[in-house]
Write an enzyme that holds these catalytic residues in place. Structure first.
Site, PDB file in Angstrom:
ATOM      1  N   LYS A 191      23.746  40.064  38.934  1.00  0.00           N
ATOM      2  CA  LYS A 191      23.770  40.216  40.015  1.00  0.00           C
ATOM      3  C   LYS A 191      25.506  40.185  40.530  1.00  0.00           C
ATOM      4  CE  LYS A 191      25.070  39.284  43.986  1.00  0.00           C
ATOM      5  NZ  LYS A 191      25.612  39.864  44.773  1.00  0.00           N
ATOM      6  N   GLU A 267      35.395  31.592  38.142  1.00  0.00           N
ATOM      7  CA  GLU A 267      36.483  32.824  37.890  1.00  0.00           C
ATOM      8  C   GLU A 267      36.496  33.074  39.364  1.00  0.00           C
ATOM      9  OE1 GLU A 267      38.596  32.416  34.962  1.00  0.00           O
ATOM     10  OE2 GLU A 267      37.150  32.525  33.681  1.00  0.00           O
ATOM     11  N   CYS A 301      42.391  39.979  40.953  1.00  0.00           N
ATOM     12  CA  CYS A 301      42.415  38.582  40.585  1.00  0.00           C
ATOM     13  C   CYS A 301      44.449  37.895  39.861  1.00  0.00           C
ATOM     14  CB  CYS A 301      42.039  37.625  40.015  1.00  0.00           C
ATOM     15  SG  CYS A 301      41.495  38.119  38.655  1.00  0.00           S
ATOM     16  N   GLU A 398      45.927  36.343  49.224  1.00  0.00           N
ATOM     17  CA  GLU A 398      45.255  37.756  48.277  1.00  0.00           C
ATOM     18  C   GLU A 398      45.444  38.941  48.768  1.00  0.00           C
ATOM     19  OE1 GLU A 398      41.691  36.248  46.552  1.00  0.00           O
ATOM     20  OE2 GLU A 398      42.741  37.511  44.380  1.00  0.00           O
TER      21      GLU A 398
END
Ligand code: NAD
Length: 502
Positions: A191, A267, A301, A398
């Protein structure tokens, strides 16, 4: 679908790459999902719609799961060598289609062609690694301490998996999940993120052409990920969900998976500190800082989110980093000489702008700001901020953009306290010439990965993953295969067991 493409006439490669994307496929054939809406993909460099793919419904997704459940058992019974050979053919095919895949990545994510080619190679490397791992022995054999029984541990595939990927490295993240799943003998539903479905569709097309049986791998592209994924996770036939994406969405999926005690790999987001000590080699520190910050334009990330720099080297480090950041040439990813493409969308630009403004209002100074092209496209200037206070939002969120936020520290303890002051624990970086310090600091950093005098931690052979709220489980290395295996232990009479056993 070709008719719906709007590409500048000069972009022949782009046109060809886009025209070759299947519109979405499911189940046991190349049929399109049930007629419904379409998902429009835009080029971040122009804001223009460049392609449409199927917008799958929950029913389409259940059809994909049905196919995975039907095709899975036969795939699980293939020999490890057969699965390895299939994956090796996929590697060759990815290399053969490198330019086509790279163009799709440039068009859907915005990254430069050079970086996109690097992603194709990196993705193919994951497939190769798991082709090699597929035939390695898994499980073990031992004797119980009392000698009465023999213990044989065997690895079995967990079964149909839902693999949810983010937009920033769509092909590499797909490969990092699909390859170990297939190597372990699982069937899978991929997906992809709604912004970047194109490279995943072609990757799956190549996998099927390489010999992955129909139904063993399907792709569900949808504008409604929440409903589609919830429906799949609630279904008894699904045995595992592996997710790469933001921590808030990870929490939602963990709750849903908890209802069925489903196997999960997560993750999630990061907030990587990049520690530069006075004794660091300045040139090396700046070089590695550019890698840690600017790979994927900061949309990673593991991107360095906070630069923590010791007082004695801070002025020189900041000046050198500012010089490098200002020299970056920003433009469309496909243009020659461009170092950095646009961010992925308007939201990403707005977020970076908000975090820079917040830091400035709290006392940070802007020491570098590179020019960006006029006109359309989601460009954000490479920026260096100095004297960023700990309460600035950029220290806890972030930034996911080309912004280097520098804060200064005086002692090692202070640096570690600040580095660990986050709910995340994905990657961290330590720059020092003192080996003892490197080991000591790496040991005390609360993160799943530490780069020592290196700004790059990603490697197919390494267990990639985080601690704290950065996730559960590991991808890459032998550990990545175990995420798709369940271990069954067989208890047998030991050589020294008394007749009749006890
Ligand atoms: P996101 O969480 O918004 O989306 C990730 C994926 O989840 C997409 O496919 C999206 O369609 C899907 N999704 C969104 N809402 C969902 C829901 N309610 N249920 C099920 N699926 C849902 O993240 P993003 O913006 O695509 O990616 C950026 C984030 O991913 C950053 O936080 C980044 O740190 C993280 N990331 C982590 C890693 C890692 O390995 N740890 C790697 C790359 C990116």
């Amino acid at each position: 679908m070709t008719d719906q493409l709007q590409v500048r006439p000069a972009q022949k490669d782009a046109k060809e790459a886009l025209a070759s994307v299947p519109s979405g496929f499911l189940a046991d054939s190349w049929r399109a999902p049930a007629p419904g809406g379409v998902l429009t993909v835009e080029d971040p460099a122009t804001g223009e719609a460049i392609a449409t793919v199927a917008d799958c419904t929950e029913e389409d997704a259940l059809a994909a799961l049905g196919a995975a459940a039907t095709a899975g058992p036969a795939w699980a019974l293939t020999s490890p060598r057969e699965r390895a050979d299939t994956l090796h053919r996929l590697v060759a095919s990815m290399h053969a289609h490198r330019e086509r895949l790279a163009w799709l990545l440039t068009l859907e994510v915005g990254k430069t062609l050079a970086e996109a080619r690097g992603e194709v190679d990196y993705a193919a490397d994951y497939v190769r690694w798991y082709a090699e791992e597929a035939v390695r022995p898994h499980g073990r054999s031992t004797v119980a301490p009392d000698g009465r029984s023999h213990i044989l541990t065997v690895a079995e595939p967990v079964g149909p998996c839902l693999l949810i990927t983010p937009w920033n490295v769509p092909l590499a993240m797909a490969a990092r999940k699909v390859a170990p799943a297939l190597a372990a003998g699982c069937s899978a539903i991929l997906k992809p993120a709604e912004l970047t479905p194109l490279s995943s569709l072609v990757f799956a097309e190549l996998a099927l052409a390489a010999g992955v049986p129909a139904g063993v791998l399907t792709v569900v592209t949808t504008s409604a990920p929440a409903g589609v994924c919830a429906r799949l996770i609630a279904d008894e036939r699904l045995r595992k969900v592996s997710f790469t994406g933001s921590t808030p969405v990870g929490r939602i999926l963990l709750q849903q998976a908890g209802q069925r005690v489903l196997r999960v790999s997560m993750e999630l987001g990061g907030n990587a500190p990049f520690l530069v000590f006075d004794d660091a080699d300045l040139e090396l520190a700046v070089h590695e800082a550019m890698i840690a910050k600017m790979r994927m334009g900061g949309q990673s990330c593991v991107a360095a989110n906070r630069f923590l720099v010791q007082d004695g080297i801070a002025d020189r480090f900041t000046a050198a980093l500012a010089e490098r950041m200002t020299a970056i040439r920003v433009g469309p990813g496909w243009e020659d000489g461009v170092d950095l493409g646009p961010l992925v969308d308007a939201r990403a630009v707005a977020k970076a702008a908000r975090l820079v403004e917040d830091a400035r209002e709290r006392g940070a100074t802007v020491v570098a700001r590179a020019p960006v092209p006029d006109g359309p496209g989601w460009y954000f200037p490479p920026t260096v901020l100095d004297h960023v206070p700990a309460d600035a939002a950029i220290c806890s969120e972030e930034v996911f953009g080309p912004v280097a936020a520098i804060s200064r520290f005086s002692t090692e303890d202070e640096a570690l306290a600040r580095a660990n002051d986050t709910e995340h624990g994905l990657a961290a970086y330590v720059l020092t010439s003192d080996f003892d310090r490197a080991r000591r600091v790496a040991g005390r950093l609360q993160s799943g990965m530490v780069g020592i005098n290196r700004g790059l931690v990603s490697n197919v052979a390494a267990p990639f993953g985080g601690i704290k709220q950065s996730g559960l489980g590991r991808e890459g290395g032998p550990e990545g295969l175990h995420e798709y295996q369940q271990f069954k232990y067989l208890s047998m009479p030991g050589f020294h067991a008394p007749a009749g056993g006890a």
